[in-house]
Write a protein that holds these residues in place. Sequence first.
Motif, short mmCIF file in Angstrom:
data_model
loop_
_atom_site.label_atom_id
_atom_site.label_comp_id
_atom_site.label_asym_id
_atom_site.label_seq_id
_atom_site.Cartn_x
_atom_site.Cartn_y
_atom_site.Cartn_z
N GLY A 85 0.83 -1.20 0.00
CA GLY A 85 0.00 0.00 0.00
C GLY A 85 0.86 1.26 0.00
O GLY A 85 0.54 2.25 -0.65
N ASN A 89 0.70 4.44 -2.78
CA ASN A 89 0.63 5.88 -2.49
C ASN A 89 1.87 6.60 -3.03
O ASN A 89 1.77 7.63 -3.69
CB ASN A 89 0.50 6.13 -0.99
N TYR A 110 -2.53 7.60 8.00
CA TYR A 110 -1.67 6.49 8.37
C TYR A 110 -0.25 7.04 8.59
O TYR A 110 0.22 7.87 7.80
CB TYR A 110 -1.70 5.49 7.22
N THR A 113 2.23 7.23 5.71
CA THR A 113 1.90 8.19 4.65
C THR A 113 2.27 9.60 5.09
O THR A 113 2.75 10.39 4.29
CB THR A 113 0.40 8.10 4.30
N GLU A 153 -7.87 10.33 3.79
CA GLU A 153 -8.31 8.93 4.00
C GLU A 153 -9.80 8.93 4.28
O GLU A 153 -10.30 9.77 5.03
CB GLU A 153 -7.56 8.31 5.18
N SER A 184 -8.12 2.38 2.34
CA SER A 184 -7.70 1.06 2.84
C SER A 184 -8.61 0.49 3.92
O SER A 184 -8.84 -0.71 3.98
CB SER A 184 -6.29 1.15 3.43
N SER A 204 -4.21 -0.14 0.59
CA SER A 204 -3.31 -1.17 1.04
C SER A 204 -4.13 -2.46 0.95
O SER A 204 -5.06 -2.66 1.73
CB SER A 204 -2.87 -0.90 2.48
N THR A 206 -3.17 -5.19 1.74
CA THR A 206 -2.75 -5.89 2.95
C THR A 206 -3.88 -5.95 3.98
O THR A 206 -3.93 -6.86 4.81
CB THR A 206 -1.58 -5.08 3.57
N ILE A 378 -3.69 -4.05 10.76
CA ILE A 378 -5.14 -3.93 10.96
C ILE A 378 -5.88 -4.77 9.92
O ILE A 378 -5.33 -5.10 8.87
CB ILE A 378 -5.66 -2.46 10.85
C1 LIG Z 1 -1.52 -0.01 6.07
C2 LIG Z 1 -1.86 1.25 5.39
C3 LIG Z 1 -1.02 1.77 4.41
C4 LIG Z 1 0.28 1.12 4.01
O1 LIG Z 1 0.08 -0.12 3.43
P1 LIG Z 1 1.19 -1.30 3.42
O2 LIG Z 1 0.54 -2.36 2.60
O3 LIG Z 1 1.44 -1.68 4.84
O4 LIG Z 1 2.41 -0.70 2.78
C5 LIG Z 1 -1.40 2.96 3.80
N1 LIG Z 1 -2.55 3.59 4.14
C6 LIG Z 1 -3.38 3.10 5.08
C7 LIG Z 1 -4.63 3.83 5.40
C8 LIG Z 1 -3.06 1.91 5.74
O5 LIG Z 1 -3.89 1.44 6.69
#
Ligand SMILES: *Cc1c(COP(=O)(O)O)cnc(C)c1O
Length: 431
Positions: A85, A89, A110, A113, A153, A184, A204, A206, A378
């Motif tokens: 993520g 960005n 975040y 960021t 966000e 995200s 993200s 993730t 998270i």
């Molecule tokens: C986790 C997160 C990121 C970064 O993402 P990664 O996959 O950990 O690099 C960016 N923005 C938000 C809102 C996030 O929760």
Amino acid sequence: MKKYRPATLALHAGYDCGQNLQSRAVPIYATTSYVFKDAQEGADLYALKKPGYLYSRLGSPTVNVLEERLAAYHGASAAVSFSSGSAANSFLFLALASPGKNFVSSPQLYGGTSTLLEHTLKRFGIHTKFVDLNDSQALEAAIDDDTVAVFGEGVANPSGYVVDMEKVAAIAHAHGLPLIIDNSAAPPPLLNPFDFGADLATYSLTKLIGGHGTHLGGIVIEKGDFNWGQNQRFTNYLNAPDPTYNNVNFWETAGEPYYREGRSTAVCTRLRLDMLRNFGPVLSPFGAHEFLLGLETLPLRALRQAESARLIAEHLAGHPKVAWVAYSGLTTSPHYGLARKYFEHGPGAVFGFGLKGGFDAAARFIDNVDLLSHLANILDARTLVIHAASTTHQQLSPEERAQAGVPDDLIRLSVGLEDVNDLIEAIDRAL
Ligand SMILES: *Cc1c(COP(=O)(O)O)cnc(C)c1O
């Protein structure tokens, strides 16, 4: 696939079994490169005269299904995925800005960021002005002739701050600027930023889209109706000959003819042909496969996790040892009005709360609690918890922590898919 609704698109968009040996599941294409049939085909592929795969840094079939599927799921024109993520960005910012340009951003971000915008990009001559986006006067005052985008966000954690997207988009658009939302924490069905004026969304993967805490990835999604030709500020990059790719003008070739029907892919084309090709932060096909599995159940998981978060937040708000709960779905939250406007199913599954016993009580809670995992991620399927003051923000002084919106007693909770009664009982035992 436009006629289908998002939950259906999450399972089917962007994939044709007939092109893939009738394989029902999306296969993992573990290959770096693709054989050209003859000299002419190689030349045509490189000159973009023919669509197809060349080398997996520029795109590959499993990753491409994920990109097309997430674009369709958002009713958007295109998407480009990245290795995390943070990479999504970073490379979107680098694709849009050049030295001397600036972003106007919400400060409620975040942590990674904020650091990227405040420090890392500054070394490259790209600046960020942090203002409360919901303060229209402050937002208007921050935008200048070198601003290239407004960024925020959808719902920030752990504060629960909600960007008033419709209002912010109207101001950005009046200045000929795009609104970028890092969504995200609240992918559809919780929130589709394109329904409320955003022009670009980042994720993200993730987090909730992957949903199982197994892989890092990121994606940029382009809605497709933004007119990058209306504004002089973009004539030195997106709307200009690009010397890295045969002097192609990404706006003229991939945007201008298409944006009126919402099918511009100018930004994604540049992300792929400039950012991915030259910086190289690609998502692997194995990662894409994990995210495709996650996406299949996202509509179900998101609603359940958001509902359990609401029940837990309401329970905590009535608990005698709890000092405060920063869940914007509670009527007592300063963000309640905006949360109601934008989040029909509740503002996501991550929120913060504080204990009357302060720092020590928060640390004791973490030590006492079973079932909940103490870690930094998270939006796993499992419930996660962290005491920020003793971990992610321990290098800061208590004053600096307060400024960053991370008070010493803050416990951040990311609610998973366990039975909510087991979660409430585990929290009560630890309290
Ligand atoms: C986790 C997160 C990121 C970064 O993402 P990664 O996959 O950990 O690099 C960016 N923005 C938000 C809102 C996030 O929760």
